[in-house]
Write a protein that holds these residues in place. Structure first.
Motif, short mmCIF file in Angstrom:
data_model
loop_
_atom_site.label_atom_id
_atom_site.label_comp_id
_atom_site.label_asym_id
_atom_site.label_seq_id
_atom_site.Cartn_x
_atom_site.Cartn_y
_atom_site.Cartn_z
N VAL A 86 0.86 -1.17 0.00
CA VAL A 86 0.00 0.00 0.00
C VAL A 86 0.90 1.23 0.00
O VAL A 86 1.68 1.43 0.94
N ILE A 87 0.79 2.02 -1.05
CA ILE A 87 1.61 3.22 -1.19
C ILE A 87 0.75 4.43 -0.82
O ILE A 87 -0.26 4.69 -1.47
N THR A 88 1.17 5.13 0.23
CA THR A 88 0.50 6.35 0.64
C THR A 88 1.45 7.51 0.37
O THR A 88 2.54 7.32 -0.18
N ASP A 89 1.05 8.70 0.77
CA ASP A 89 1.88 9.87 0.51
C ASP A 89 3.21 9.83 1.26
O ASP A 89 4.18 10.43 0.81
N ASP A 90 3.25 9.12 2.38
CA ASP A 90 4.47 9.17 3.19
C ASP A 90 5.13 7.83 3.48
O ASP A 90 6.15 7.79 4.16
N ARG A 91 4.58 6.73 2.96
CA ARG A 91 5.22 5.45 3.22
C ARG A 91 4.69 4.35 2.29
O ARG A 91 3.70 4.53 1.60
N ILE A 92 5.40 3.23 2.35
CA ILE A 92 4.97 2.01 1.66
C ILE A 92 4.80 0.95 2.74
O ILE A 92 5.74 0.62 3.46
N ARG A 93 3.59 0.46 2.86
CA ARG A 93 3.29 -0.58 3.85
C ARG A 93 3.22 -1.93 3.12
O ARG A 93 2.57 -2.05 2.09
N VAL A 94 3.87 -2.94 3.68
CA VAL A 94 3.92 -4.26 3.08
C VAL A 94 3.17 -5.24 3.97
O VAL A 94 3.45 -5.33 5.17
N ARG A 95 2.24 -5.97 3.39
CA ARG A 95 1.55 -7.06 4.07
C ARG A 95 1.74 -8.31 3.24
O ARG A 95 1.35 -8.36 2.08
N HIS A 96 2.37 -9.32 3.82
CA HIS A 96 2.64 -10.55 3.10
C HIS A 96 1.39 -11.40 2.97
O HIS A 96 0.53 -11.38 3.85
N LEU A 97 1.31 -12.12 1.87
CA LEU A 97 0.21 -13.02 1.60
C LEU A 97 0.52 -14.41 2.15
O LEU A 97 1.70 -14.78 2.20
N PRO A 98 -0.44 -15.17 2.55
CA PRO A 98 -1.87 -14.82 2.58
C PRO A 98 -2.17 -13.84 3.72
O PRO A 98 -1.52 -13.85 4.76
N LEU A 99 -3.15 -12.97 3.47
CA LEU A 99 -3.53 -11.97 4.48
C LEU A 99 -4.21 -12.61 5.67
O LEU A 99 -4.12 -12.11 6.79
N ILE A 100 -4.90 -13.71 5.42
CA ILE A 100 -5.54 -14.47 6.48
C ILE A 100 -5.03 -15.90 6.36
O ILE A 100 -5.05 -16.49 5.28
N SER A 101 -4.54 -16.44 7.47
CA SER A 101 -4.05 -17.81 7.43
C SER A 101 -4.96 -18.70 8.25
O SER A 101 -5.73 -18.23 9.10
N ASP A 102 -4.87 -19.99 8.02
CA ASP A 102 -5.70 -20.95 8.74
C ASP A 102 -5.08 -21.34 10.08
O ASP A 102 -5.64 -22.16 10.79
N ASP A 103 -3.93 -20.80 10.41
CA ASP A 103 -3.26 -21.15 11.67
C ASP A 103 -3.97 -20.62 12.89
O ASP A 103 -4.48 -19.61 13.01
#
Length: 125
Positions: free
Chosen positions: A108-125
């Motif tokens: 996710v690129i915003t005006d002041d940063r890049i946020r990284v969320r690794h996939l899968p976003l929801i895990s079965d664990d």
């Protein structure tokens, strides 16, 4: 790197990424301007492309599907409306984010940063 540029981004973004040596295609070039987001995700996953969009639905779909591919770059920046700015931010940071994109992530690129969320976003664990 291979990119699929969503219809809500300028076709010029694909041109700029191609000019920088990447394999980039805009949905309009594939006559997929009206394609469902799920269809675009499937195409990107099949072709090993990173989806570039401004549509938050891609993250929700990836979460719902518990998918680990494809990666998505999501622009949520108010001060980067032009394709030139978007291409520059991708290209300027590509060395830093390439591994995340190859492994599967939503950036996710915003005006002041890049946020990284690794996939899968929801895990079965």
């Amino acid at each position: 790197m291979k990119f699929l540029i969503d219809q809500n981004r300028s076709p010029q973004l694909a041109e700029l990424l191609r000019d920088a040596g990447h394999d980039a295609v805009h949905t309009s070039e594939l006559e997929l301007e009206r394609a469902e987001d799920s269809e675009l995700l499937a195409l990107a996953a099949d072709q090993g492309r990173v989806v570039v969009s401004g549509d938050t639905d891609f993250g929700a779909l990836l979460a719902m599907l518990r998918a680990s591919q494809p990666s998505v770059i999501l622009f949520r920046a108010r001060h980067m409306p032009r394709a030139e700015n978007q291409a520059a931010i991708i290209l300027d940071h590509l060395d830093d984010i390439a591994n995340d994109l190859e492994e599967g992530a939503v950036l996710v690129i915003t005006d002041d940063r890049i946020r990284v969320r690794h996939l899968p976003l929801i895990s079965d664990d």
